[in-house]
Scaffold this active site. Structure first.
Site, PDB file in Angstrom:
ATOM      1  N   PRO A  84       0.833  -1.217   0.000  1.00 48.87           N
ATOM      2  CA  PRO A  84       0.000   0.000   0.000  1.00 48.87           C
ATOM      3  C   PRO A  84       0.864   1.261   0.000  1.00 48.87           C
ATOM      4  CG  PRO A  84      -0.769  -1.561   1.670  1.00 48.87           C
ATOM      5  CD  PRO A  84       0.538  -2.088   1.159  1.00 48.87           C
TER       6      PRO A  84
ATOM      7  N   GLN B 122       2.167   4.980   0.718  1.00 51.13           N
ATOM      8  CA  GLN B 122       2.190   5.938   1.829  1.00 51.13           C
ATOM      9  C   GLN B 122       1.658   5.333   3.133  1.00 51.13           C
ATOM     10  OE1 GLN B 122       0.216   9.361  -0.066  1.00 51.13           O
ATOM     11  NE2 GLN B 122       2.252  10.241  -0.271  1.00 51.13           N
TER      12      GLN B 122
ATOM     13  N   LEU C  83       5.377   1.461   5.045  1.00 44.36           N
ATOM     14  CA  LEU C  83       5.803   0.054   4.979  1.00 44.36           C
ATOM     15  C   LEU C  83       6.987  -0.145   4.040  1.00 44.36           C
ATOM     16  CD1 LEU C  83       2.221  -1.534   4.825  1.00 44.36           C
ATOM     17  CD2 LEU C  83       3.768  -1.531   6.795  1.00 44.36           C
TER      18      LEU C  83
ATOM     19  N   GLY D  82       7.597   0.807   0.777  1.00 42.50           N
ATOM     20  CA  GLY D  82       7.290   0.326  -0.568  1.00 42.50           C
ATOM     21  C   GLY D  82       8.353   0.678  -1.598  1.00 42.50           C
TER      22      GLY D  82
ATOM     23  N   ASP E 159      15.087   0.341   7.346  1.00 45.03           N
ATOM     24  CA  ASP E 159      14.160  -0.348   6.433  1.00 45.03           C
ATOM     25  C   ASP E 159      14.925  -1.230   5.453  1.00 45.03           C
ATOM     26  OD1 ASP E 159      12.628   1.438   7.750  1.00 45.03           O
ATOM     27  OD2 ASP E 159      12.063   2.623   6.002  1.00 45.03           O
TER      28      ASP E 159
END
Length: 353
Positions: free
Chosen positions: A115, A117, A120, A122, A168
């Protein structure tokens, strides 16, 4: 898929404890989230080509209204620029380190179900999967060490003005559950942190809450970074407390002290809120945290907002209350799937060396 075609995946990630101290010489615990991922495909070709995604790099529209609606919901950028940036960073790294690249060309394409914003990671998932393809295409896994790869991914994103930390990218390169120490000493001496994989079975059942349309994910610019650089004692001491939550969390997980984990998750968020303020965090993000706390669960941001990770220490009855509360508030809730480490034997050899 042709025999010479390479396809690699990188999962979304959840910052469990310690974020955002990774950009302040802190410590964090993160894991890779198997619910969502990006995949990149590399096919040998005569010319080097980066393929736009039919949805995420849309250039054909039904009308002007469709174009505007699309930009409002998805923004201006798809994944093509990410693939280009990692190709540039990868090539320059190899050149600087006297690593020969054979002359073949390729076509890169990508897909993602992470998804937008939602905090996570992306974008970095796409970059991570692409780097993995390049390492295998040029057969360079043994020459480009695992610890270095998160920095290459971050450098590609920095090329595009994306402001982020290493946490991340470490979670996505390593996979599984990772404890990370970004102390200044390690960063100065090694050029990276000390990353310690942990057994994913130490984690209790966790849930993810996110909004379908996270447009209000804290648009106000934060002054925390500048205040930290200016030597603001409140920010410096509070950020150390955030980092300590990860250190204590590591012990709590190893001892399966989940009552302590609940306390630390809530404390992590409260410390962040104290530093950044509600205007920066955004009303929608705060509501997601409060919905979980309203049923007695622990909750905090997975990243910088857009989704929250939740722990229900009282088990299934509490989960049911949380599901009902999320439905009422219009949030999506899913049980978290944690992916084990993605590193192969060649990768592990570079760690041992």
């Amino acid at each position: 898929m042709a025999a010479s075609t390479i396809e690699r995946k990188a999962c979304a990630r959840v910052g469990l404890l310690g974020n955002p101290s990774d950009v302040y010489f802190g410590r964090t615990i993160s894991f890779s989230l198997g619910n969502f991922w990006a995949s990149v495909r590399l096919e040998p070709s005569d010319e080097l080509m980066i393929k736009p995604h039919p949805t995420h790099d849309l250039v054909n529209f039904r009308s002007l209204d469709h174009l505007v609606h699309r930009l409002d919901s998805e923004g201006y950028y798809g994944g093509v620029r990410l693939l280009m940036a990692i190709c540039k960073v990868f090539r320059n790294y190899c050149k600087d380190n006297n690593i020969d690249l054979h002359g073949g060309n390729f076509t890169l394409s990508y897909d993602t179900n992470i998804p937008r914003q939602a905090g996570l990671s992306g974008s970095s998932a796409i970059v991570c999967a692409a780097l993995s393809c390049l390492l295998d295409f040029y057969k360079l896994r043994q020459l480009i060490k695992v610890e270095v790869r998160p920095q290459l991914i971050l450098n590609a994103e920095k090329e595009l003005g994306i402001v982020a930390g290493l946490q991340d990218r470490v979670a996505q390169v390593y996979g599984g559950l990772v404890y990370m120490d970004f102390s200044k000493e390690h960063m100065d001496n090694l050029g990276h942190g000390i990353y310690t994989p942990m057994d994913i079975r130490l984690l209790p059942p966790l849930h993810l809450i996110y909004a379908e349309n996270p447009s209000d994910s804290g648009k106000v610019h934060s002054t925390v970074r500048q205040r930290w650089l200016n030597g603001d004692e409140f920010i410096i001491s509070t950020m150390k407390e955030v980092a300590n939550a990860a250190e204590e969390g590591r012990t709590a997980l190893l001892e399966k002290d989940y009552a302590k984990l609940k306390t630390l998750m809530n404390r992590n968020f409260d410390l962040r809120r104290r530093m950044f303020g509600d205007e920066v965090l955004g009303a929608l993000n705060l509501e997601m945290v409060e919905v979980a706390r309203g049923v007695g669960a622990a909750s905090k941001f997975t990243g910088s907002g857009g989704a929250v990770v939740v722990f229900c220490p009282d088990g299934p009855t509490q989960v049911k209350l949380l599901e009902d509360a999320c439905q009422k508030a219009g949030f999506i809730i899913v049980p978290i799937e944690v992916v084990p480490s993605l590193l192969n034997e060649v990768d592990l050899t570079t760690l041992r060396n």
